[in-house]
Design a protein around this motif. Structure first.
Motif, short mmCIF file in Angstrom:
data_model
loop_
_atom_site.label_atom_id
_atom_site.label_comp_id
_atom_site.label_asym_id
_atom_site.label_seq_id
_atom_site.Cartn_x
_atom_site.Cartn_y
_atom_site.Cartn_z
N SER A 5 0.87 -1.18 0.00
CA SER A 5 0.00 0.00 0.00
C SER A 5 0.90 1.23 0.00
O SER A 5 1.76 1.37 0.87
N VAL A 7 1.02 5.15 0.56
CA VAL A 7 0.29 6.27 1.14
C VAL A 7 0.96 7.54 0.62
O VAL A 7 2.15 7.76 0.87
N ILE A 35 -3.18 4.96 -1.64
CA ILE A 35 -4.10 5.76 -0.84
C ILE A 35 -3.63 7.20 -0.98
O ILE A 35 -2.62 7.60 -0.40
N ARG A 60 -7.30 4.96 -4.30
CA ARG A 60 -8.41 5.43 -3.47
C ARG A 60 -8.01 6.77 -2.89
O ARG A 60 -6.84 7.02 -2.59
N GLY A 77 -3.93 7.97 6.12
CA GLY A 77 -3.81 7.02 5.01
C GLY A 77 -3.48 5.62 5.50
O GLY A 77 -4.00 4.63 4.99
N ARG A 80 -6.26 3.38 6.43
CA ARG A 80 -7.05 2.82 5.33
C ARG A 80 -6.27 1.86 4.45
O ARG A 80 -6.80 1.30 3.51
#
Length: 140
Positions: A5, A7, A35, A60, A77, A80
């Protein structure tokens, strides 16, 4: 589960944000999510993030109601992020082309708690300076 992920907080970075996002999304590696955190930016950063989210389901957007600063925006971030690993990338930075397959291979080979990656600082005149990592962690 997604492997990485990213961020990416955004505040007054509209001039750099597209290059940052493209450097992630154009990698020959797709097991990732982005994110994008709109930290109540007064420029077009939020619209840029929204445009990428419309075109790519890996992106997102989290819109914060007020500017909270870099650390709290990263934390928002992080809350999520669904990846096994999280990479905080400032929106005025970018990834080297084709770097993510090598990073993913290292993550999958040893499942480290933390993986340090090197960087190069690119200057306004297009010159570059290597980081000090090679001296700090030789043989990495």
């Amino acid at each position: 589960m997604t492997l990485i992920s990213f961020v990416v907080p955004a505040y007054r970075v509209q001039a750099y944000l597209r290059e940052c996002l493209d450097s992630i999304l154009d990698q020959p590696f797709t097991d990732l999510e982005v994110i994008g955190v709109d930290d109540c930016s007064p420029d077009a950063g939020g619209e840029i993030l929204a445009g990428y989210a419309e075109r790519d389901p890996r992106v997102r957007v989290l819109r914060l109601p007020e500017n909270v600063g870099l650390g709290p925006a990263r934390n928002a971030g992080l809350d999520r992020a669904g990846g096994e690993y999280v990479w905080f990338l400032d929106s005025d930075d970018w990834l080297a082309p084709e770097c993510l397959p090598a990073v993913a291979a290292r993550l999958r080979a040893g499942t480290p708690d933390v993986l340090l990656v090197d960087h190069v600082r690119r200057h306004w005149d297009d010159s570059a300076s290597p980081s000090a990592w090679a001296r700090v962690l030789p043989g990495g």
